[in-house]
Design a protein around this motif. Structure first.
Motif, mmCIF file in Angstrom:
data_model
loop_
_atom_site.group_PDB
_atom_site.id
_atom_site.type_symbol
_atom_site.label_atom_id
_atom_site.label_comp_id
_atom_site.label_asym_id
_atom_site.label_seq_id
_atom_site.Cartn_x
_atom_site.Cartn_y
_atom_site.Cartn_z
ATOM 1 N N VAL A 132 9.636 10.499 -9.290
ATOM 2 C CA VAL A 132 10.559 10.228 -8.185
ATOM 3 C C VAL A 132 10.797 8.722 -8.110
ATOM 4 N N PHE A 133 12.052 8.345 -7.948
ATOM 5 C CA PHE A 133 12.378 6.920 -7.829
ATOM 6 C C PHE A 133 11.820 6.382 -6.518
ATOM 7 N N ILE A 134 10.914 5.414 -6.627
ATOM 8 C CA ILE A 134 10.329 4.779 -5.449
ATOM 9 C C ILE A 134 11.082 3.473 -5.193
ATOM 10 N N PRO A 135 11.646 3.305 -4.005
ATOM 11 C CA PRO A 135 12.398 2.073 -3.719
ATOM 12 C C PRO A 135 11.556 0.833 -3.980
ATOM 13 N N PRO A 136 12.191 -0.236 -4.443
ATOM 14 C CA PRO A 136 11.435 -1.454 -4.777
ATOM 15 C C PRO A 136 11.091 -2.280 -3.549
ATOM 16 N N LEU A 137 10.033 -3.044 -3.684
ATOM 17 C CA LEU A 137 9.630 -4.000 -2.660
ATOM 18 C C LEU A 137 10.185 -5.380 -2.997
ATOM 19 N N TRP A 163 0.836 -1.208 0.000
ATOM 20 C CA TRP A 163 0.000 0.000 0.000
ATOM 21 C C TRP A 163 0.867 1.252 0.000
ATOM 22 N N LEU A 164 1.868 1.283 0.866
ATOM 23 C CA LEU A 164 2.752 2.445 0.939
ATOM 24 C C LEU A 164 3.478 2.653 -0.384
ATOM 25 N N HIS A 165 4.001 1.581 -0.941
ATOM 26 C CA HIS A 165 4.718 1.686 -2.217
ATOM 27 C C HIS A 165 3.808 2.237 -3.314
ATOM 28 N N ASP A 166 2.605 1.691 -3.412
ATOM 29 C CA ASP A 166 1.686 2.108 -4.477
ATOM 30 C C ASP A 166 1.237 3.557 -4.299
#
Length: 337
Positions: free
Chosen positions: A84-89, A72-75
């Motif tokens: 912005v680069f979102i760190p991967p899960l 949820w946080l990632h999405d």
């Protein structure tokens, strides 16, 4: 200590939440626990956040989170921070026998810890309201947010509209009505090429690391089986040969244990970091794809404005009674530039 007052170089006491204190946000993901049974089973984690940010409710907060909460946080970040680069899960294991193994649980815990701390250390993402929500609200609130805000439960009408939009877009391209617009800049193209090549090289390195770990484990298992067999053979002999077999079996088991330990070290410190790098590059590619979409939307908007302007000029020349409506449409479209 976290809760104790810190002292400044001059010796005066300083509250961790005072304006002059160095801002920090530290997060740890700990204590994985299996909850539920069967297909409903999942792993929960204790997430501890320590901060002196004034936006947070206190200097320390402990919440319980599950993997889907991290998703949820990632999405949410991916949706709200375009470009912005979102760190991967870490990926979700679909194999039941591996999903709850101690090794897999620990690898995922470490990966989730890295994920959330990368966000917490990012100068922009760390200010996110979604991150504050993730780190502070209780489990019931988090579950409601996860259910209603992730977009998983889209209405059938929404899904049909998405399908129609995609179908219409593909048809336009196939029939030549629309040509895909791509950004063309030497430095940008060079960077994209580098990212794609890097992904291929990292994926190949990760594949070889996987094979190396697998080979160590298989060799360790074979030596363990060999050691057990030789020890049983030695037990059947009462002379020096039996003793030699027993010693050989014991040595084989020692070497087997060493190989298994090396395999685990290779997994945690070689294969897993490579997998993380691959995921990171894939996240960068997702950001590049978002940039491409934004560029195409900008081009489409510029084309729309141009057409509206031409239409407005025509109406003004003919002194049409539709001029006022055309002016309003033109201003509305121009507002987005």
């Amino acid at each position: 200590m976290w809760m104790e007052q810190q002292r400044s170089p001059s010796g005066s006491s300083q509250s961790p939440r005072s304006p002059s204190a160095q801002p920090y946000l530290l997060v740890s993901v700990t204590d994985p626990v299996k909850l539920g049974n069967g297909v409903q089973a999942y792993i929960s984690y204790r997430v501890i956040a320590k901060t002196n940010f004034p936006e947070y409710l206190g200097p320390e907060k402990i919440v319980i989170r599950r993997y889907s909460d991290f998703v949820w946080l990632h999405d949410r970040l991916f949706e709200n921070y375009k470009g912005v680069f979102i760190p991967p899960l870490p990926e979700k294991s679909a194999v039941e026998k591996f999903r709850f193994s101690a090794e897999f649980i620990e690898m995922r815990r470490q990966a989730l810890d890295i994920f959330v701390n990368r966000i917490a250390s990012h100068h922009e993402l760390r200010q996110s309201e979604d991150l504050r929500t993730f780190l502070q609200v209780d489990e019931e609130v988090m579950e409601r947010l996860r259910s209603y805000e992730t977009g998983i439960f889209k209405k059938p009408a929404d899904l049909m509209q998405i399908f129609k939009d995609v179908q219409s877009r593909v048809t336009d391209v196939v029939l030549g009505k629309e040509k895909p617009v791509e950004e063309s800049h030497p430095e940008y193209e060079k960077m994209k090429h580098y990212i794609f090549e890097l992904e291929n090289h990292l994926a190949e390195a990760q594949k070889q690391a996987y094979r190396l770990v697998k080979r160590h484990r298989e060799l360790g298992k074979s030596l363990s089986d060999f050691g057990n067999a030789v020890k049983l053979l030695g037990a059947c002999e009462e002379n020096a040969i039996g003793k030699a077999f027993s010693e050989l079996g014991a040595k084989s088991e020692l070497v087997s244990a060493k190989l298994q330990k090396e395999a685990h070290e290779l997994l945690m410190h070689f294969e897993e970091p490579l997998k993380d790098y691959v995921r990171a590059v894939q996240s960068i590619k997702a950001t590049i794809a978002d940039r491409g979409i934004a560029f195409r939307q900008q081009c489409e908007l510029a084309e729309t404005i141009k057409l509206k302007e031409i239409n407005l000029d025509k109406l003004m020349l003919t002194r049409s009674d539709k001029v006022r409506d055309a002016e309003i449409e033109y201003r509305e479209v121009s507002h987005f530039t």
